[in-house]
Design an enzyme around this catalytic site. Sequence first.
Site, PDB file in Angstrom:
ATOM      1  N   THR A 123      14.467  -9.782  35.914  1.00 26.04           N
ATOM      2  CA  THR A 123      15.684  -9.430  36.640  1.00 26.04           C
ATOM      3  C   THR A 123      16.767  -8.917  35.698  1.00 26.04           C
ATOM      4  O   THR A 123      16.826  -9.329  34.532  1.00 26.04           O
ATOM      5  CB  THR A 123      16.193 -10.685  37.386  1.00 26.04           C
ATOM      6  OG1 THR A 123      17.537 -10.448  37.811  1.00 26.04           O
ATOM      7  CG2 THR A 123      16.205 -11.924  36.512  1.00 26.04           C
ATOM      8  N   ASP A 124      17.648  -8.082  36.227  1.00 28.47           N
ATOM      9  CA  ASP A 124      18.783  -7.609  35.409  1.00 28.47           C
ATOM     10  C   ASP A 124      19.789  -8.738  35.138  1.00 28.47           C
ATOM     11  O   ASP A 124      20.650  -8.599  34.278  1.00 28.47           O
ATOM     12  CB  ASP A 124      19.482  -6.425  36.093  1.00 28.47           C
ATOM     13  CG  ASP A 124      20.112  -6.765  37.436  1.00 28.47           C
ATOM     14  OD1 ASP A 124      19.810  -7.841  38.003  1.00 28.47           O
ATOM     15  OD2 ASP A 124      20.909  -5.947  37.936  1.00 28.47           O
ATOM     16  N   GLU A 125      19.637  -9.866  35.869  1.00 23.66           N
ATOM     17  CA  GLU A 125      20.596 -10.966  35.662  1.00 23.66           C
ATOM     18  C   GLU A 125      20.485 -11.574  34.271  1.00 23.66           C
ATOM     19  O   GLU A 125      21.393 -12.273  33.829  1.00 23.66           O
ATOM     20  CB  GLU A 125      20.372 -12.070  36.707  1.00 23.66           C
ATOM     21  CG  GLU A 125      20.717 -11.619  38.099  1.00 23.66           C
ATOM     22  CD  GLU A 125      21.035 -12.787  39.043  1.00 23.66           C
ATOM     23  OE1 GLU A 125      20.885 -12.582  40.239  1.00 23.66           O
ATOM     24  OE2 GLU A 125      21.442 -13.865  38.586  1.00 23.66           O
ATOM     25  N   TYR A 138      19.161 -20.062  36.874  1.00 21.77           N
ATOM     26  CA  TYR A 138      18.146 -19.082  37.319  1.00 21.77           C
ATOM     27  C   TYR A 138      17.954 -18.010  36.250  1.00 21.77           C
ATOM     28  O   TYR A 138      16.843 -17.785  35.758  1.00 21.77           O
ATOM     29  CB  TYR A 138      18.556 -18.435  38.650  1.00 21.77           C
ATOM     30  CG  TYR A 138      17.764 -17.174  38.946  1.00 21.77           C
ATOM     31  CD1 TYR A 138      16.397 -17.233  39.195  1.00 21.77           C
ATOM     32  CD2 TYR A 138      18.378 -15.915  38.913  1.00 21.77           C
ATOM     33  CE1 TYR A 138      15.657 -16.070  39.423  1.00 21.77           C
ATOM     34  CE2 TYR A 138      17.654 -14.758  39.139  1.00 21.77           C
ATOM     35  CZ  TYR A 138      16.292 -14.834  39.394  1.00 21.77           C
ATOM     36  OH  TYR A 138      15.566 -13.682  39.609  1.00 21.77           O
ATOM     37  N   LYS A 151      14.822 -17.195  33.669  1.00 25.41           N
ATOM     38  CA  LYS A 151      14.105 -15.909  33.672  1.00 25.41           C
ATOM     39  C   LYS A 151      14.163 -15.270  32.276  1.00 25.41           C
ATOM     40  O   LYS A 151      13.185 -14.682  31.811  1.00 25.41           O
ATOM     41  CB  LYS A 151      14.718 -14.947  34.708  1.00 25.41           C
ATOM     42  CG  LYS A 151      14.514 -15.350  36.158  1.00 25.41           C
ATOM     43  CD  LYS A 151      13.063 -15.325  36.609  1.00 25.41           C
ATOM     44  CE  LYS A 151      12.499 -13.926  36.744  1.00 25.41           C
ATOM     45  NZ  LYS A 151      11.113 -13.960  37.335  1.00 25.41           N
TER      46      LYS A 151
END
Length: 343
Positions: free
Chosen positions: A126-128, A151, A155
Amino acid sequence: MRILVTGAAGFIGSNFVRWLLSQDKLAEQITVLDSLTYAGNLANLEDVLESPVLRFVRGDIRDAETVEGIITDDRIDAIINFAAESHVDRSILDPLAFVRTNVEGTQVLLRAAQEKNVKRFLQVSTDEVYGSLGETGKFLETTPLDPSSAYSASKASADLLVLAAFKTHGYDVCVTRCTNNYGPFQFPEKFIPLFVTNALHDQALPMYGDGKNVRSWLHVDDHSRAIWAVLTNGKAGEVYNVGGTDADEKPNIEVAEQILSVLGKPKSLITFVEDRKGHDRRYAVDFTKINSELGWAPQVSFEDGLRETVNWYVENTEWWQSVKSGDYQRFYDTYYGKRLAAG
Ligand code: NAD
Ligand code: DAU
């Protein structure tokens, strides 16, 4: 190619499997491994479960024996790891669950893949992991990792483990980092389906903070195509950003208003509530690398995709009403109860 797809009873994994099966004979065999958490739902795969090239196994990616058994029995060539705890708000309440699946689970899967000589391992990230942007700029694949939530930290940890397998053992891995997805079958804890389904019941739409946080939206079909492009032609050891265009970047308040306008519901349903803790202000990725190396670009505009998605929820009330009951309702009451009462 014989592929193991984990987490494919969830939103994006099920879309990927459906997409793959619709592309004539791209995959010889697809094995789905999913533990069916609250977010996993076999109804998401209902139309393809009977396919002769699909095998569903209920199991946990942390269970090495199960994973190794599948790789051997189904002679797996490639693994795509979608399985994850995926919701930021839940990671604020129960961070350990995220470490268990997203970090430990990924490592178990990766180790089994290496030991059993699976040719390629694709980690869906994810870009997060990059943290938050200010008003301008975009994340590049080289942007330092700076996650804000349990989260995104879990990741990011998984990404590092996957990339370390390439550096240590020369194992063939790729990582994709995608922006916010939307489309059919997304669990209604996420922003767009939550707002659509609440609005359909004339319930409050809980808008965090000032509503000006920006997300870059990508239709899930575009994400599925990107994953296939990276799986088949990505370079080993590389990260690929995947995301929407400038026009797909939207402040949350604008998305909420667009949803209400498609449904013909009043803006007064929008209720400003206490902000999410550690709420990232803006996400946007530069997807030049996947575009120039693999020829991928998004095809669905946000306006068209959102209208089509809202209509899907209008037409599929049975699907979301069944997943909104039970455990999910308890999470909703715990997480939103006080916020909405104060809002
Ligand atoms: P989701 O929550 O809808 O689905 C997750 C699936 O994983 C569920 O079917 C669940 O049952 C399964 N699962 C969870 N723990 C498991 C375990 N221990 N063993 C086996 N299966 C398990 O998630 P999603 O939105 O489809 O996201 C899929 C992947 O894409 C995740 O890795 C997520 O981090 C990533 N991602 C999501 C988005 C997005 O906008 N939703 C964007 C970028 C990346
Ligand atoms: O960027 C990719 C990520 O996008 C994925 O890795 C995650 O798995 C996925 O959940 C998503 O994370 P976000 O936190 O951006 O998505 P979410 O749908 O939870 O929230 C989108 C925006 O809407 C965010 O700014 C928070 C806001 N929001 C969300 C909810 C659930 C609200 O204002 N109210 C809400 O009730």
